[in-house]
Design a protein around this motif. Structure first.
Motif, PDB file in Angstrom:
ATOM      1  N   HIS A 183       0.860  -1.177   0.000  1.00  0.00           N
ATOM      2  CA  HIS A 183       0.000   0.000   0.000  1.00  0.00           C
ATOM      3  C   HIS A 183       0.897   1.228   0.000  1.00  0.00           C
ATOM      4  O   HIS A 183       1.644   1.447   0.955  1.00  0.00           O
ATOM      5  CB  HIS A 183      -0.879  -0.032   1.266  1.00  0.00           C
ATOM      6  CG  HIS A 183      -2.065   0.868   1.197  1.00  0.00           C
ATOM      7  ND1 HIS A 183      -3.002   0.927   2.203  1.00  0.00           N
ATOM      8  CD2 HIS A 183      -2.483   1.753   0.259  1.00  0.00           C
ATOM      9  CE1 HIS A 183      -3.942   1.803   1.889  1.00  0.00           C
ATOM     10  NE2 HIS A 183      -3.654   2.315   0.719  1.00  0.00           N
ATOM     11  N   TRP A 210      -3.305   0.862  -3.361  1.00  0.00           N
ATOM     12  CA  TRP A 210      -2.827  -0.520  -3.279  1.00  0.00           C
ATOM     13  C   TRP A 210      -2.184  -0.879  -4.609  1.00  0.00           C
ATOM     14  O   TRP A 210      -2.721  -0.542  -5.670  1.00  0.00           O
ATOM     15  CB  TRP A 210      -3.987  -1.480  -3.022  1.00  0.00           C
ATOM     16  CG  TRP A 210      -4.530  -1.398  -1.634  1.00  0.00           C
ATOM     17  CD1 TRP A 210      -5.654  -0.735  -1.237  1.00  0.00           C
ATOM     18  CD2 TRP A 210      -3.978  -2.000  -0.464  1.00  0.00           C
ATOM     19  NE1 TRP A 210      -5.838  -0.895   0.120  1.00  0.00           N
ATOM     20  CE2 TRP A 210      -4.832  -1.667   0.620  1.00  0.00           C
ATOM     21  CE3 TRP A 210      -2.856  -2.787  -0.220  1.00  0.00           C
ATOM     22  CZ2 TRP A 210      -4.583  -2.097   1.923  1.00  0.00           C
ATOM     23  CZ3 TRP A 210      -2.609  -3.211   1.077  1.00  0.00           C
ATOM     24  CH2 TRP A 210      -3.459  -2.873   2.129  1.00  0.00           C
ATOM     25  N   ALA A 240      -6.394  -6.264   1.855  1.00  0.00           N
ATOM     26  CA  ALA A 240      -5.986  -5.149   0.988  1.00  0.00           C
ATOM     27  C   ALA A 240      -7.209  -4.422   0.406  1.00  0.00           C
ATOM     28  O   ALA A 240      -8.111  -4.047   1.157  1.00  0.00           O
ATOM     29  CB  ALA A 240      -5.015  -5.648  -0.084  1.00  0.00           C
TER      30      ALA A 240
END
Lengths: 165, 81
Positions: free
Chosen positions: A130, A140, B9
């Motif tokens: 990230h 990301w 993520a």
């Protein structure tokens, strides 16, 4: 630290290299070569200034993927001793996000294993980067679609590792 | 049955949660868990073609069957190193 690890602690390529050399020296022909690779946090990515990174991992699966990579390396380069540490959490510019050390009886195998392992980590390790940018914003990074059984990806990593031979 | 879903993520950011419980019929596959997840979080739909999956921290396939209490993880494209 074990030879394969995901950690929040700063990495040491010197320590990992010494660890694999010591282990390699104790078996087979003995250790004749150690190579290492350290991946560092860059200050720029695709033209944007980066202030810092954060790495995230699915830790139990990441460790299993490291074990798979070690098995693959030992199949191709018998007798090699591998160390592989990946850092997670916040990293500053210039810090190491990954260190790899390979010890073998001869230099060719040691060089090739280091390259093979970084290629495979980028293909199959469940770890994500990230990026945080100067002036605000973040993103990301999307790399490979992880498939540990993709034979073509494995062959690509092997070909890159052996390109200098 | 209930399975636990782990998201990482971008998937976690989009869904707003890293851990999601999914109720699903017995004998379901990972794909059916994904479909139930997308029904609850439509913003995840664009990841359908790039997502990888794991069951109980072992890489799996979308056709893998899951059991009650399993941990099913969905993984966006990786970027370690």
């Amino acid at each position: 630290m074990p030879l394969l690890a995901v950690t929040r602690e700063p990495l040491s390529v010197e320590k990992l290299s010494a660890d694999v050399a010591a282990l390699s020296g104790a078996e087979g022909e003995g250790c004749g070569a150690v190579t290492s690779f350290a991946g560092l946090v860059r200050a720029h990515h695709q033209g944007r200034a980066v202030t810092h990174l954060e790495y995230e991992a699915y830790e139990p699966l990441a460790l299993k993927s490291f074990e798979q990579i070690r098995r693959e390396a030992k199949d191709q380069w018998p007798g090699v001793v591998l160390g592989l540490h990946h850092r997670i959490g916040r990293l500053e510019i210039g810090e190491a996000s990954i260190v790899i050390a390979a010890a073998a009886a001869h230099r060719a195998a040691a060089f090739e294993v280091c390259r093979y392992v970084i290629e495979r980590v980028k293909q199959i390790a469940p770890i994500w980067k990230h990026e945080y940018f100067s002036g605000g914003g973040d993103a990301w990074v999307e790399g490979a679609v992880a498939d540990p059984n993709d034979a073509a990806a494995r062959e690509l990593a092997r070909a890159r590792a052996c390109a200098s031979a | 049955m209930r399975v636990g879903v782990k998201l990482f993520a971008q998937l976690r950011d989009k869904a707003g949660a890293g851990d999601v419980a999914i109720e699903i019929g017995a004998g379901a596959t990972v794909r059916q868990v994904w479909q139930a997840l997308v029904a609850a979080h439509p913003e995840l739909a664009p990841f359908e073609t790039s997502v990888s999956c794991a069951v109980n921290a072992t890489y799996a396939r979308m056709h893998t069957h899951v059991n009650a209490g399993d941990e099913v993880a969905f993984l966006p494209p990786v970027s370690g190193g």
